[in-house]
Design a protein around this motif. Sequence first.
Motif, mmCIF file in Angstrom:
data_model
loop_
_atom_site.group_PDB
_atom_site.id
_atom_site.type_symbol
_atom_site.label_atom_id
_atom_site.label_comp_id
_atom_site.label_asym_id
_atom_site.label_seq_id
_atom_site.Cartn_x
_atom_site.Cartn_y
_atom_site.Cartn_z
ATOM 1 N N LEU A 1 13.540 30.626 -8.002
ATOM 2 C CA LEU A 1 12.480 31.469 -8.572
ATOM 3 C C LEU A 1 12.975 32.894 -8.803
ATOM 4 O O LEU A 1 12.623 33.518 -9.810
ATOM 5 C CB LEU A 1 11.261 31.469 -7.647
ATOM 6 C CG LEU A 1 10.479 30.154 -7.561
ATOM 7 C CD1 LEU A 1 9.321 30.296 -6.585
ATOM 8 C CD2 LEU A 1 9.957 29.734 -8.930
ATOM 9 N N LEU A 2 13.795 33.393 -7.887
ATOM 10 C CA LEU A 2 14.347 34.740 -8.074
ATOM 11 C C LEU A 2 15.300 34.767 -9.271
ATOM 12 O O LEU A 2 15.322 35.745 -10.034
ATOM 13 C CB LEU A 2 15.086 35.176 -6.800
ATOM 14 C CG LEU A 2 14.204 35.478 -5.578
ATOM 15 C CD1 LEU A 2 15.060 35.775 -4.354
ATOM 16 C CD2 LEU A 2 13.272 36.664 -5.870
ATOM 17 N N VAL A 3 16.055 33.701 -9.449
ATOM 18 C CA VAL A 3 16.948 33.607 -10.618
ATOM 19 C C VAL A 3 16.120 33.608 -11.902
ATOM 20 O O VAL A 3 16.453 34.280 -12.886
ATOM 21 C CB VAL A 3 17.818 32.339 -10.525
ATOM 22 C CG1 VAL A 3 18.546 32.081 -11.849
ATOM 23 C CG2 VAL A 3 18.822 32.465 -9.392
ATOM 24 N N MET A 4 15.011 32.854 -11.887
ATOM 25 C CA MET A 4 14.128 32.828 -13.059
ATOM 26 C C MET A 4 13.545 34.210 -13.338
ATOM 27 O O MET A 4 13.461 34.650 -14.493
ATOM 28 C CB MET A 4 12.997 31.820 -12.841
ATOM 29 C CG MET A 4 13.421 30.368 -12.891
ATOM 30 S SD MET A 4 12.014 29.236 -12.670
ATOM 31 C CE MET A 4 12.764 27.666 -13.107
ATOM 32 N N ALA A 5 13.137 34.902 -12.276
ATOM 33 C CA ALA A 5 12.586 36.248 -12.444
ATOM 34 C C ALA A 5 13.626 37.189 -13.041
ATOM 35 O O ALA A 5 13.310 38.026 -13.906
ATOM 36 C CB ALA A 5 12.097 36.779 -11.096
ATOM 37 N N ALA A 6 14.874 37.055 -12.590
ATOM 38 C CA ALA A 6 15.952 37.880 -13.151
ATOM 39 C C ALA A 6 16.153 37.564 -14.629
ATOM 40 O O ALA A 6 16.410 38.454 -15.449
ATOM 41 C CB ALA A 6 17.246 37.651 -12.372
ATOM 42 N N LEU B 1 20.569 31.004 -17.391
ATOM 43 C CA LEU B 1 19.604 30.525 -16.396
ATOM 44 C C LEU B 1 19.857 29.061 -16.051
ATOM 45 O O LEU B 1 19.863 28.679 -14.875
ATOM 46 C CB LEU B 1 18.181 30.678 -16.934
ATOM 47 C CG LEU B 1 17.451 31.991 -16.645
ATOM 48 C CD1 LEU B 1 16.084 31.973 -17.318
ATOM 49 C CD2 LEU B 1 17.288 32.190 -15.151
ATOM 50 N N GLY B 2 20.039 28.246 -17.096
ATOM 51 C CA GLY B 2 20.254 26.831 -16.857
ATOM 52 C C GLY B 2 21.477 26.563 -15.999
ATOM 53 O O GLY B 2 21.431 25.771 -15.051
ATOM 54 N N VAL B 3 22.570 27.231 -16.308
ATOM 55 C CA VAL B 3 23.811 27.022 -15.554
ATOM 56 C C VAL B 3 23.665 27.518 -14.117
ATOM 57 O O VAL B 3 24.053 26.833 -13.159
ATOM 58 C CB VAL B 3 24.982 27.725 -16.264
ATOM 59 C CG1 VAL B 3 26.234 27.697 -15.391
ATOM 60 C CG2 VAL B 3 25.259 27.068 -17.617
ATOM 61 N N VAL B 4 23.092 28.707 -13.947
ATOM 62 C CA VAL B 4 22.943 29.263 -12.589
ATOM 63 C C VAL B 4 21.990 28.409 -11.752
ATOM 64 O O VAL B 4 22.266 28.133 -10.569
ATOM 65 C CB VAL B 4 22.443 30.726 -12.666
ATOM 66 C CG1 VAL B 4 22.127 31.250 -11.267
ATOM 67 C CG2 VAL B 4 23.485 31.605 -13.339
ATOM 68 N N ILE B 5 20.871 27.966 -12.346
ATOM 69 C CA ILE B 5 19.925 27.120 -11.610
ATOM 70 C C ILE B 5 20.603 25.821 -11.174
ATOM 71 O O ILE B 5 20.399 25.339 -10.057
ATOM 72 C CB ILE B 5 18.687 26.820 -12.482
ATOM 73 C CG1 ILE B 5 17.820 28.076 -12.599
ATOM 74 C CG2 ILE B 5 17.858 25.673 -11.895
ATOM 75 C CD1 ILE B 5 16.671 27.947 -13.590
ATOM 76 N N ALA B 6 21.436 25.267 -12.051
ATOM 77 C CA ALA B 6 22.139 24.031 -11.694
ATOM 78 C C ALA B 6 23.062 24.251 -10.491
ATOM 79 O O ALA B 6 23.089 23.430 -9.560
ATOM 80 C CB ALA B 6 22.933 23.531 -12.895
ATOM 81 N N PHE B 7 23.813 25.345 -10.491
ATOM 82 C CA PHE B 7 24.687 25.630 -9.351
ATOM 83 C C PHE B 7 23.875 25.866 -8.080
ATOM 84 O O PHE B 7 24.229 25.366 -6.999
ATOM 85 C CB PHE B 7 25.568 26.837 -9.654
ATOM 86 C CG PHE B 7 26.798 26.512 -10.457
ATOM 87 C CD1 PHE B 7 27.729 25.592 -9.990
ATOM 88 C CD2 PHE B 7 27.038 27.133 -11.687
ATOM 89 C CE1 PHE B 7 28.871 25.287 -10.730
ATOM 90 C CE2 PHE B 7 28.171 26.828 -12.437
ATOM 91 C CZ PHE B 7 29.087 25.904 -11.956
ATOM 92 N N VAL B 8 22.781 26.629 -8.189
ATOM 93 C CA VAL B 8 21.947 26.908 -7.013
ATOM 94 C C VAL B 8 21.348 25.624 -6.460
ATOM 95 O O VAL B 8 21.193 25.458 -5.236
ATOM 96 C CB VAL B 8 20.833 27.917 -7.374
ATOM 97 C CG1 VAL B 8 19.844 28.058 -6.216
ATOM 98 C CG2 VAL B 8 21.439 29.270 -7.708
ATOM 99 N N ALA B 9 21.013 24.688 -7.368
ATOM 100 C CA ALA B 9 20.422 23.414 -6.938
ATOM 101 C C ALA B 9 21.453 22.466 -6.346
ATOM 102 O O ALA B 9 21.109 21.345 -5.955
ATOM 103 C CB ALA B 9 19.731 22.746 -8.116
ATOM 104 N N GLY B 10 22.712 22.892 -6.290
ATOM 105 C CA GLY B 10 23.738 22.087 -5.661
ATOM 106 C C GLY B 10 24.411 21.083 -6.565
ATOM 107 O O GLY B 10 25.053 20.136 -6.088
ATOM 108 N N ALA B 11 24.294 21.265 -7.896
ATOM 109 C CA ALA B 11 24.920 20.336 -8.827
ATOM 110 C C ALA B 11 26.430 20.520 -8.823
ATOM 111 O O ALA B 11 26.920 21.652 -8.791
ATOM 112 C CB ALA B 11 24.367 20.557 -10.237
ATOM 113 N N PRO B 12 27.194 19.419 -8.866
ATOM 114 C CA PRO B 12 28.658 19.537 -8.961
ATOM 115 C C PRO B 12 29.064 20.022 -10.345
ATOM 116 O O PRO B 12 28.261 20.033 -11.281
ATOM 117 C CB PRO B 12 29.141 18.108 -8.709
ATOM 118 C CG PRO B 12 28.006 17.246 -9.149
ATOM 119 C CD PRO B 12 26.763 18.019 -8.827
ATOM 120 N N LEU B 13 30.326 20.393 -10.491
ATOM 121 C CA LEU B 13 30.792 20.911 -11.774
ATOM 122 C C LEU B 13 30.811 19.827 -12.840
ATOM 123 O O LEU B 13 30.454 20.076 -13.989
ATOM 124 C CB LEU B 13 32.193 21.519 -11.614
ATOM 125 C CG LEU B 13 32.749 22.240 -12.851
ATOM 126 C CD1 LEU B 13 31.866 23.420 -13.228
ATOM 127 C CD2 LEU B 13 34.176 22.709 -12.598
#
Length: 430
Positions: free
Chosen positions: A6-11, A30-42
Amino acid sequence: MGVVILLVMAAGVAAMLTRRLPTAFALVVLGVVIAFVAGAPLSGENSVLDTVVQGGAPMLAATMIAILLGSWLGKLLDETGIAGTLVRKIVEFGGDRPVVVALGVLAVSTLVGTVTGSAPAAMLAGIIGIPAMIAVGIPKVTAAGTILMGIAAGMPFELPIWQFFSTALELPVDTVRGFMLKLFPFALAAAVLFVLIETRRRGVEHAWSLKSASAKPSAKSSSRREQLGDAPWYALLTPVVPLVLALGFEVAILPSMLAGVLYALVTTTPPREMNKRLLRTLYGAFEVAAAPIVLFVAIGILLAAVKLPGAVDSLEPLVKAVSPQNPVLFVLVFTLLVPLCLYRGPLNVYGLGAGIAGVLIAAGIYPAVAVLGLATSYNQVFGVSDPTSTQTVWSAQYAGVTPQQVMLRTLPYVWAVALGGFCVTAAGYL
């Protein structure tokens, strides 16, 4: 983890509002950062590169093609003089009666709004319509607002929008069409009331001059139309052709729009000139459609990111805690939140709002059709009153006023449209 997302979205919203990043670029980041924060692998399954970027970018491909076809048809309406003829006939019929002229331009704007959206739609109806309204004494803000309210009244029948919501929300086109038919009466009533109330409340203001910056495109368009003359009466049916096929015969969206393109071409162009006109207008359509296509690529990436299992699991408890389930609270809360779809805010469906819609569906907070009701209702507000939307900026500047003036005058009417959409949603789908 959900709080971090949510903080990433606000940013991201802050970056878009302050224009530090263009909307499309901000959504991709946003999409890339949210994916990394959610624990998605590369890479691999549910990964940043393969699922979010590779899978998300073409997710809305059908919408992109529909946008291109709509832009192509819009270019044909312009070049063949169909749009100009419609407006001129209405103005001639209205004479020196301001309300009649405004209602006529509103009708043409509604018709154009079913074909294409954004600035091209505003230009098709407004290049002749705005000066004509101002010449008969309609205030400049009202003239600009009339164009925008008309486009918004046609928006429920804009086929590319049907395709967008069908793909983004994973709903059948029939479901999208059904809700749009319910939303249309609210949009049309608001548009007509805007003209009737604002032309009378503000009185007649005789002001014939427009900003010099806008005079150049108007002169070019007028010159070309004078050379072409009026389009044949049967060619004026062009905007109706895709609607008849899609609504009356349930033909798929893309073939319906292609039929409109071919009808416009055949009814206005000699056979020896068809190839040149087809290519010329198609290349012009790519220029018009480039910006929205880039935006839809970015929206697809964001949607893919928020639908990752890690993102859904993190956001579900937070979103569920603040999402009203009672129908009355649903209507009240989301009506009060209408301003958040302005200025590229978090509820703008062509920005972060698409991601929020994806979360609401993926987490099972609301049925997909209820999210459709929210998104389409907010879209009616954004399409008219957002001072950052291209059609609002163009209409306001061409009329010689500011987008903020247009926002203040039109917002009460489209807010009521959103309220109507929320009521229909709560009554039928919660």
